[in-house]
Write a protein that holds these residues in place. Structure first.
Motif, PDB file in Angstrom:
ATOM      1  N   ALA A 124      34.993  51.829  32.631  1.00  0.00           N
ATOM      2  CA  ALA A 124      35.764  51.883  31.382  1.00  0.00           C
ATOM      3  C   ALA A 124      37.203  51.435  31.612  1.00  0.00           C
ATOM      4  CB  ALA A 124      35.728  53.304  30.812  1.00  0.00           C
ATOM      5  N   ILE A 125      37.807  51.911  32.698  1.00  0.00           N
ATOM      6  CA  ILE A 125      39.199  51.556  32.958  1.00  0.00           C
ATOM      7  C   ILE A 125      39.313  50.092  33.397  1.00  0.00           C
ATOM      8  CG2 ILE A 125      41.220  52.114  34.360  1.00  0.00           C
ATOM      9  CD1 ILE A 125      40.213  54.991  34.406  1.00  0.00           C
ATOM     10  N   TYR A 126      38.295  49.588  34.088  1.00  0.00           N
ATOM     11  CA  TYR A 126      38.259  48.164  34.399  1.00  0.00           C
ATOM     12  C   TYR A 126      38.240  47.342  33.107  1.00  0.00           C
ATOM     13  CZ  TYR A 126      36.207  43.636  35.524  1.00  0.00           C
ATOM     14  OH  TYR A 126      35.950  42.290  35.609  1.00  0.00           O
ATOM     15  N   GLY A 127      37.457  47.821  32.124  1.00  0.00           N
ATOM     16  CA  GLY A 127      37.417  47.129  30.838  1.00  0.00           C
ATOM     17  C   GLY A 127      38.767  47.134  30.150  1.00  0.00           C
ATOM     18  N   VAL A 128      39.501  48.251  30.259  1.00  0.00           N
ATOM     19  CA  VAL A 128      40.849  48.317  29.686  1.00  0.00           C
ATOM     20  C   VAL A 128      41.762  47.313  30.390  1.00  0.00           C
ATOM     21  CG1 VAL A 128      42.887  49.777  29.387  1.00  0.00           C
ATOM     22  CG2 VAL A 128      40.598  50.732  28.993  1.00  0.00           C
ATOM     23  N   MET A 169      42.294  39.337  43.203  1.00  0.00           N
ATOM     24  CA  MET A 169      43.226  40.399  43.573  1.00  0.00           C
ATOM     25  C   MET A 169      43.558  41.284  42.377  1.00  0.00           C
ATOM     26  SD  MET A 169      44.031  40.602  46.723  1.00  0.00           S
ATOM     27  CE  MET A 169      45.535  41.540  46.626  1.00  0.00           C
ATOM     28  N   VAL A 170      43.765  40.636  41.219  1.00  0.00           N
ATOM     29  CA  VAL A 170      44.134  41.406  40.032  1.00  0.00           C
ATOM     30  C   VAL A 170      43.005  42.342  39.639  1.00  0.00           C
ATOM     31  CG1 VAL A 170      44.701  41.257  37.584  1.00  0.00           C
ATOM     32  CG2 VAL A 170      45.694  39.624  39.204  1.00  0.00           C
ATOM     33  N   GLU A 171      41.748  41.833  39.673  1.00  0.00           N
ATOM     34  CA  GLU A 171      40.612  42.671  39.299  1.00  0.00           C
ATOM     35  C   GLU A 171      40.446  43.821  40.268  1.00  0.00           C
ATOM     36  OE1 GLU A 171      37.295  40.019  39.006  1.00  0.00           O
ATOM     37  OE2 GLU A 171      37.559  39.791  36.848  1.00  0.00           O
ATOM     38  N   GLN A 172      40.644  43.576  41.567  1.00  0.00           N
ATOM     39  CA  GLN A 172      40.510  44.644  42.557  1.00  0.00           C
ATOM     40  C   GLN A 172      41.609  45.683  42.386  1.00  0.00           C
ATOM     41  OE1 GLN A 172      40.432  42.574  46.268  1.00  0.00           O
ATOM     42  NE2 GLN A 172      38.251  42.084  46.129  1.00  0.00           N
ATOM     43  N   TYR A 173      42.839  45.218  42.032  1.00  0.00           N
ATOM     44  CA  TYR A 173      43.927  46.165  41.784  1.00  0.00           C
ATOM     45  C   TYR A 173      43.598  47.031  40.570  1.00  0.00           C
ATOM     46  CZ  TYR A 173      48.494  47.965  40.398  1.00  0.00           C
ATOM     47  OH  TYR A 173      49.505  48.785  40.030  1.00  0.00           O
ATOM     48  N   THR A 174      43.041  46.397  39.531  1.00  0.00           N
ATOM     49  CA  THR A 174      42.668  47.148  38.335  1.00  0.00           C
ATOM     50  C   THR A 174      41.648  48.220  38.656  1.00  0.00           C
ATOM     51  OG1 THR A 174      43.060  45.188  36.977  1.00  0.00           O
ATOM     52  CG2 THR A 174      41.709  46.932  36.003  1.00  0.00           C
ATOM     53  N   VAL A 175      40.652  47.855  39.449  1.00  0.00           N
ATOM     54  CA  VAL A 175      39.618  48.819  39.822  1.00  0.00           C
ATOM     55  C   VAL A 175      40.199  49.913  40.698  1.00  0.00           C
ATOM     56  CG1 VAL A 175      37.450  49.125  41.039  1.00  0.00           C
ATOM     57  CG2 VAL A 175      37.765  47.151  39.570  1.00  0.00           C
ATOM     58  N   THR A 188      34.588  46.592  19.791  1.00  0.00           N
ATOM     59  CA  THR A 188      34.863  47.334  21.020  1.00  0.00           C
ATOM     60  C   THR A 188      33.613  47.422  21.894  1.00  0.00           C
ATOM     61  OG1 THR A 188      36.520  48.643  19.841  1.00  0.00           O
ATOM     62  CG2 THR A 188      35.770  49.488  21.957  1.00  0.00           C
ATOM     63  N   ILE A 189      32.434  47.558  21.264  1.00  0.00           N
ATOM     64  CA  ILE A 189      31.183  47.575  22.034  1.00  0.00           C
ATOM     65  C   ILE A 189      30.982  46.229  22.725  1.00  0.00           C
ATOM     66  CG2 ILE A 189      28.680  47.751  21.876  1.00  0.00           C
ATOM     67  CD1 ILE A 189      30.000  50.414  21.635  1.00  0.00           C
ATOM     68  N   GLU A 190      31.332  45.150  22.028  1.00  0.00           N
ATOM     69  CA  GLU A 190      31.266  43.819  22.651  1.00  0.00           C
ATOM     70  C   GLU A 190      32.168  43.767  23.875  1.00  0.00           C
ATOM     71  OE1 GLU A 190      30.031  40.490  21.664  1.00  0.00           O
ATOM     72  OE2 GLU A 190      28.499  41.599  20.554  1.00  0.00           O
ATOM     73  N   ASP A 191      33.359  44.313  23.781  1.00  0.00           N
ATOM     74  CA  ASP A 191      34.276  44.341  24.917  1.00  0.00           C
ATOM     75  C   ASP A 191      33.679  45.150  26.079  1.00  0.00           C
ATOM     76  OD1 ASP A 191      36.195  42.817  23.607  1.00  0.00           O
ATOM     77  OD2 ASP A 191      37.229  44.581  22.775  1.00  0.00           O
ATOM     78  N   ILE A 192      33.024  46.258  25.765  1.00  0.00           N
ATOM     79  CA  ILE A 192      32.416  47.081  26.821  1.00  0.00           C
ATOM     80  C   ILE A 192      31.279  46.327  27.492  1.00  0.00           C
ATOM     81  CG2 ILE A 192      31.168  49.225  27.289  1.00  0.00           C
ATOM     82  CD1 ILE A 192      32.709  50.521  25.003  1.00  0.00           C
ATOM     83  N   GLY A 239      31.406  41.985  33.899  1.00  0.00           N
ATOM     84  CA  GLY A 239      32.488  41.717  34.846  1.00  0.00           C
ATOM     85  C   GLY A 239      32.500  42.705  35.996  1.00  0.00           C
ATOM     86  N   TYR A 240      32.247  43.973  35.725  1.00  0.00           N
ATOM     87  CA  TYR A 240      32.228  45.007  36.771  1.00  0.00           C
ATOM     88  C   TYR A 240      31.115  44.724  37.782  1.00  0.00           C
ATOM     89  CZ  TYR A 240      32.475  49.769  38.706  1.00  0.00           C
ATOM     90  OH  TYR A 240      32.610  50.852  39.541  1.00  0.00           O
ATOM     91  N   LEU A 241      29.931  44.373  37.286  1.00  0.00           N
ATOM     92  CA  LEU A 241      28.817  44.070  38.186  1.00  0.00           C
ATOM     93  C   LEU A 241      29.090  42.818  39.017  1.00  0.00           C
ATOM     94  CD1 LEU A 241      25.826  44.820  35.780  1.00  0.00           C
ATOM     95  CD2 LEU A 241      26.424  46.109  37.840  1.00  0.00           C
ATOM     96  N   ARG A 242      29.811  41.858  38.435  1.00  0.00           N
ATOM     97  CA  ARG A 242      30.105  40.613  39.156  1.00  0.00           C
ATOM     98  C   ARG A 242      31.187  40.788  40.210  1.00  0.00           C
ATOM     99  NH1 ARG A 242      29.820  35.561  34.980  1.00  0.00           N
ATOM    100  NH2 ARG A 242      30.342  34.503  36.917  1.00  0.00           N
TER     101      ARG A 242
END
Length: 532
Positions: free
Chosen positions: A468-472, A1-7, A424-428, A434-437
């Protein structure tokens, strides 16, 4: 739920930011740079690749001359020949090729192959089905599965030996009585009063010949020696692919390639026959080891081999030690910036190049061939080069959905996937996995664009900003402390610095606001201008 809210929040913010940025850039380009480009496009460059003096034995006149018989040239020759054109194809080397490029055809490219009637060219060459790639990073993985559910079972990506595919295309083109294919080196274009009338070339024996045509198509590849007279070639080489073939091993899923995000180099695996796997190692241009003195082998064995799959390790080492098995290919990037030249046009890698990490080059080339064929099909008379040139200007806007989608993805993914000392590139990279999953529209949306099945630049911009915003959001959870806020701000800043310049490089106006481009409103030449 949290990930979907973030997206969900990312959807709104990305849409607003994207619209403001794109509108501003299109306005700037429309009022300023657009005028400069239009003025420059009317200036015909004085290059030594254009010859104003007729020399050499005249071999006759045809409707169309095609320089180069690679994927784009051979496919275009066949499609124009099928429409009844008299076509002369001049290829520098008709001998078997030994290349590490042009081995992956995306599903979108295969659909274009079907449109051209060339789908049988991937038969009988031991082509392998490709349903996507699996992305690996620090023990985690995420699939990039092409969304093929709505297509027939034979519509899928294809991997193969480039030489086998090109030979099939050439054979198909030669099967038409009105298409001639000969070996020769085009030395210059023949120009009269600002119009290209044909070419000068040397045949196999070294004899200089002159061929005339109403239209000359230059598609002699990434090392084109003619494009300087037809476009503004600003070529960037951010990295090299070091390629070699592995045998006696299998990937975990033979229908999927693999991309390993590793230090110091990302590694790509994909099968090109039932017994062979191509390995491509991306090495930055400034750090390329020498192949001749053994530095490259040492680099691959001591640094890269540590990151490959255990089941491929032995084959990886054996492939490196095999004599003449390692080949190096520059990853060239070049925007399409053609001069308006009556009587001539560019297509394929002569016109536009992108990083090869997504394997989208042939898909763009075949899409361009379909567009060129459809634009030329109603024109029975090509004699008025100026009128034809003006009519064909719409091609450069019409090609943008496919070319820009694949070009931008290739450049963005290369920058994101490359090893970097910046955390930061590692985080991206982790955000990308995570976005693809997340699955659903997030995974299938990106996969559809990578595969060429959904060439929509606006959708691509949305997904890139949403990612990008999902990563944030990942960095802020479970509680946005000052450190997490700072890291999130850095991630968004770095992401923006990757995305914005690449989108600008491709041309905001043509991608997102094509209706503001006058050439978009193409109309067939009137009868008094040109017989149709």
């Amino acid at each position: 739920m949290v990930e979907q809210y973030t997206v969900g929040v990312a959807v709104v913010i990305a849409s607003l930011l994207g619209f403001v940025f794109l509108y501003y850039n299109s306005l700037v380009r429309f009022r300023g740079l657009g005028k400069l480009k239009r003025r420059a496009s009317m200036e015909f460059p004085k290059e030594n690749r254009i010859n104003k003096n007729g020399s050499g034995e005249d071999v006759g006149t045809t409707d169309i001359i095609i320089v180069g018989a690679g994927v784009a040239g051979a496919a275009l020759a066949y499609s124009l020949g099928k429409d009844g054109r008299q076509v002369r194809v001049i290829e520098r080397d008709l001998n078997p090729l030994d290349r590490i490029a042009g081995e992956s055809l995306m599903p979108g490219g295969y659909l274009k192959l079907i449109e051209l009637g060339l789908e049988d060219c991937v038969d009988e060459i031991d082509a392998q089905r490709n349903q996507g790639y699996i992305l690996y990073k620090d023990g985690k993985n995420a699939p990039i599965s092409y969304p093929l559910e709505k297509f027939q079972s034979h519509v899928v990506g294809k991997n193969f030996h480039n030489d086998r595919f090109v030979r099939r295309l050439r054979k198909k083109a030669e099967s038409l009585h009105n298409v001639s294919l000969e070996q020769g080196t085009v030395t210059s274009l023949l120009e009269e009063n600002g119009t290209i009338k044909g070419v000068h070339y040397k045949d196999k024996s070294g004899q200089i010949l002159t061929a005339y045509a109403s239209l000359t198509v230059v598609c002699d590849g990434c090392f084109s020696n003619l494009r300087r007279s037809l476009c503004n070639p600003k070529v960037d080489v951010p990295s090299y692919f070091v390629g070699f073939i592995l045998t006696n091993c299998k990937l975990s899923d033979q229908n999927y390639g693999a991309i390993i995000l590793a230090d110091p180099s990302p590694i790509v695996f994909y099968p090109i026959s039932s017994t062979e796997i191509r390995c491509m190692v991306d090495v930055p241009s400034q750090n390329l080891p020498s192949l001749s003195n053994g530095e490259m082998s040492h680099y691959l064995k001591t640094l890269v081999a540590l990151n490959v799959f255990p089941e491929t390790y032995d084959s990886f080492i054996s492939a490196i030690e095999k004599k003449d098995n390692i080949k190096i290919m520059p990853n060239r990037i070049m925007a399409d910036a053609p001069h308006r030249t009556p009587g001539a046009l560019l297509i394929g890698d002569s016109l536009n190049m992108r990083h090869a990490i997504t394997g989208g080059g042939m898909t763009v080339a075949l899409s361009d061939v379909v567009l060129r064929r459809d634009l030329l099909r109603p024109l029975h008379d090509l004699s008025d080069a100026s009128v034809v040139c003006k009519y064909l200007q719409s091609f450069y806007t019409l090609r943008k959905p496919m070319s820009s989608t694949i070009n931008i993805l290739a450049s963005v993914l290369h920058k994101v996937f490359s090893s970097s000392s910046d955390p930061t590139i590692e985080d991206i990279q982790h955000a990308c996995i995570g976005y693809l999953r997340l699955g659903g529209v997030f995974s299938s949306g990106l996969s559809a664009m990578i595969s060429g099945l959904c060439p929509r630049p606006l959708s691509l911009a949305f997904h890139l900003f949403a990612l990008a915003i999902y990563g944030v959001g990942r960095l802020l959870l479970p509680f946005p402390s000052p450190t997490r806020l700072w890291n999130g701000a850095k991630l968004f800043w770095v992401s923006s610095n990757i995305i914005f310049p690449i989108i600008h490089f491709e041309g905001v106006r043509q991608m997102f606001f094509p209706l503001t481009v006058p050439a978009y409103y193409r109309t067939l030449p009137r009868n008094k201008d040109l017989r149709v």
